[in-house]
Design an enzyme around this catalytic site. Structure first.
Site, PDB file in Angstrom:
ATOM      1  N   CYS A 536       0.833  -1.088  -0.062  1.00  0.00           N
ATOM      2  CA  CYS A 536       0.092  -0.167  -0.129  1.00  0.00           C
ATOM      3  C   CYS A 536       0.743   1.220  -0.028  1.00  0.00           C
ATOM      4  O   CYS A 536       2.021   1.247   0.827  1.00  0.00           O
ATOM      5  CB  CYS A 536      -0.876  -0.031   1.301  1.00  0.00           C
ATOM      6  SG  CYS A 536      -2.083  -1.374   1.507  1.00  0.00           S
ATOM      7  N   THR A 537       0.298   2.315  -0.539  1.00  0.00           N
ATOM      8  CA  THR A 537       1.002   3.541  -0.552  1.00  0.00           C
ATOM      9  C   THR A 537       0.917   4.079   0.781  1.00  0.00           C
ATOM     10  O   THR A 537      -0.261   4.909   1.050  1.00  0.00           O
ATOM     11  CB  THR A 537       0.572   4.365  -1.755  1.00  0.00           C
ATOM     12  OG1 THR A 537       0.630   3.625  -3.042  1.00  0.00           O
ATOM     13  CG2 THR A 537       1.453   5.795  -1.874  1.00  0.00           C
TER      14      THR A 537
END
Length: 674
Positions: A536-537
């Site tokens: 995930c960012t």
């Protein structure tokens, strides 16, 4: 004898006029309250038959303005007379109320009187005045018309009464006039019988002396297009026509034909009226001074005062939105940025690769700048973690496996503003370091072709993906096709926003770099074997909106720069120094890269030159793509060392290793010597 009673003009404002006024105010007038010329028109009077009594009921004596009234080339509708008017719009309701209406009215009457006495022309006899205040936020328009008409002293009288024109002229005579008026409508004209014939001859009123030189007074007829349908009351235009005649061609009386048959049904009786008017039985006095005038229109209560048109309840909400959505942008040009080219921004077609957090915020900011063409590309579906961070999605979009992100984002843009042209494409972008199985090659080829087609159809490409390698293919395509490529990438509390350089600058030697120009390794698989926080960012929640807005603002600054896509990056500046001449556009400087540091709340502009061994934008890579097409791309996807060998980065590694081996290290020296 009875005094002639004239039917005054009534304003008939088409809804399209208010839409045109809105555009004219925002795009042309802005804060100016200068008088401008507008056009109106009127046709012959009309009546309707009462169903119960069978009596004819006269309709209003209307002067109409519409959507084309502000156009310099506006033409009157068929069978109508065109008139010109003076239009003046005020910026506030207070200015509208305090306007010196007496002075404005006097200016118009001076122009009419000059056209009579100096120009000997009838062109200005129906000149009108319109003052307005446009409340564009509430779609209320305050307006007041004046139709100046000179007052005759003594008053005009009618000999007997107005009667049917067919009582004075035979049907063939009137039919000939009708044919002439249908071919070329005149507001005012002269009529005389043709010598030795029952046919009429027609001429402009300006030719009165020559046309009636040898014509007996009882055969001289002055006609006008009559907007009144009342049997005993001619329309307002006759007032100024009689002033014209009395001033330039004084006579004891005038034979008047009120022409009302421009749209007569076949076989129907003529409705035109005829009468002889005079100013009493005394000696004819020559008019030398400008007479007094009247003509301000009464409001719906029958009092002298302005009217108001409230369009909000009756307007199409979509059209309301279309007019209001760009209001803030157009207000910028009034005082702050008169040179701002909003049309250039609005006509820019933007392709967003990635419909995640960055993509959602970029799209919203583009819409704020008036961009109408926004296309999304993404292969993911909306998940439960998305809506709180990605403002184009809602909870319901996550159900049943989630909606495709690209299509969902496009549909949500249309709900926000129906005037946007938005679409979404569920498309996987092939990447280096992610080999394509033989069974999937054909699909990958189709995906590449689809991406190429989309890039051809757009002017700007935003790279807004999660992974580093997913940006490689559009980087190569954008460089080859000469597109504006905007890149945005996020860290935890840092971001990068940049514009890729273009090949057009290569000959000058000042080409700016792309996303890969600082690397000495080819993009590889960064997605496999990652932990949850790496998949995930992970960023501070406010960072994406800052980076997305910065990317769009950088694009708009680029579009407004006189050099456009070739705008140079500003050179480094010391604190407090001014940018060098020529480096700024309408919106200021156009940096190459912006690196943001949220921990320090600081942005740093950086300029990076293109690297001749870059795996994304070097001429070696671009030419290989242009000549070999998908075959070259397939090698880049499947072969780990292909891009490094193609660009010569592998030799750079060998040279570096050789240099390190050539260094002589003395192992006998102590630590204190280092």
């Amino acid at each position: 004898m009875p005094i002639v009673q004239f039917t005054p003009f009534s304003s008939l404002v088409q809804p399209a006029f208010w839409h045109a006024l809105t555009d004219f105010k925002i795009d042309v007038l802005r804060l100016s309250d200068d008088s401008v010329t507008i056009h109106g028109s009127y046709a012959t009077g009309r009546s309707v038959k009462d169903r119960e009594s069978g009596a004819e009921i006269a309709l209003g004596c209307n002067l109409s303005v519409g959507g084309e009234s502000f156009s310099k080339t506006d033409r009157a509708p068929a069978h109508s007379a065109q008139v010109t008017g003076v239009f003046k719009n005020y910026n506030t309701i207070e200015e509208f109320k305090a306007a010196d209406k007496t002075a404005l009215f006097a200016q118009v009457t001076d122009e009419i009187w000059k056209s009579i006495t100096v120009d000997h022309s009838t062109a200005q006899l129906n000149r009108f005045l319109l003052i307005t205040f446009a409340d564009l936020k509430k779609y209320k328009y305050y307006y007041w018309f004046a139709f100046p008409a000179f007052v005759a002293k003594p008053a005009w009288e009618i000999q007997g009464d107005w009667r049917a024109a067919s009582d004075e002229f035979n049907d063939s005579f009137l039919s000939a006039i009708e044919a002439t008026q249908l071919a070329s409508p005149r507001a005012f004209f002269l009529v005389r019988p043709k010598t030795g014939s029952d046919e009429p001859e027609i001429a402009p009123v300006e030719e009165y002396t020559q046309f009636f030189a040898n014509v007996a007074p009882e055969q001289r007829t002055i006609a006008f297009l009559d907007p009144s349908a009342t049997p005993s009351n001619p329309g307002w235009p006759l007032r100024n026509l009689l002033t014209y005649l009395h001033t330039l061609h004084p006579a004891p009386s005038y034979r008047i034909l009120c022409w009302r048959d421009s749209e007569r049904p076949n076989g129907a009786p003529f409705k035109s009226r005829f009468g002889v008017v005079s100013q009493g039985a005394g000696e004819v006095a020559v008019q030398t001074e400008k007479p007094t005038a009247v003509g301000w229109e009464k409001n719906v209560q029958g009092k002298l005062g302005p009217r108001v048109a409230d369009l909000a309840p009756m307007m199409d909400p979509t059209r309301l939105a279309d007019q209001a959505v760009d209001l803030n942008l157009k207000l910028m040009r009034w005082r702050i940025l008169p040179a701002l080219d909003l049309e250039k921004v609005a006509n820019t077609r933007c392709l967003l690769l990635g419909a995640g957090t960055l993509g959602c915020y970029v799209a919203r900011t583009l819409m704020g700048w008036g961009v109408r063409k926004i296309t999304f590309v993404d292969s993911a579906r909306v998940s439960f973690s998305n809506p709180v961070r990605q403002p184009l999605f809602e909870f319901d979009d996550c159900l049943n496996g989630g909606k495709p992100k690209a299509a969902c984002a496009a549909e949500r843009l249309k709900k926000i503003f129906p005037g946007v042209n938005s679409s979404g494409h569920n498309l996987s972008i092939p990447m280096p370091g992610h080999p394509i199985p033989p069974a999937s090659v054909e699909q990958a080829k189709k995906d590449v072709a689809a991406l190429e087609k989309l890039m051809d159809e757009h002017d700007v490409v935003f790279l807004l993906m999660d992974s580093r390698e997913s940006r490689w293919l559009p980087t190569v395509m954008g460089a080859a096709k000469g597109k504006v490529v905007m890149n945005a990438a996020l860290g935890f509390d840092t971001f990068l926003v940049m514009r890729h350089g273009v090949r057009a600058s290569l000959a000058k030697g000042d080409r700016l770099g792309c996303y890969y120009c600082n690397d000495i390794v080819a993009p590889a698989d960064s997605l496999t074997d990652r932990t949850l926080d790496q998949m995930c960012t992970v960023t501070r929640p406010g960072l994406a909106s800052i980076a997305a807005s910065t990317a769009v603002e950088l694009l708009v600054s680029l579009l407004q720069h006189p050099d456009g896509i070739n705008a140079p990056a500003p050179p480094p500046q010391t604190q407090g120094s001014e940018p060098p001449q020529g480096s700024e556009g309408v919106l200021g400087i156009v940096p190459h890269q912006l690196r943001g540091f949220l921990a320090q709340f600081r942005n740093m502009p950086i300029t990076g030159a293109a690297y001749d061994r870059c795996t994304g934008c070097s001429e070696t890579v671009i030419k290989a793509y242009e000549t070999q097409g998908f075959e070259m791309l397939l090698k880049a996807f499947n072969e780990q060392k292909f891009l490094e060998e193609l660009t010569g980065l592998d030799k750079l590694y060998d040279e570096g290793e050789a240099a390190l081996e050539a260094v002589g290290w003395n192992d006998d020296e102590g630590e204190d010597d280092f």
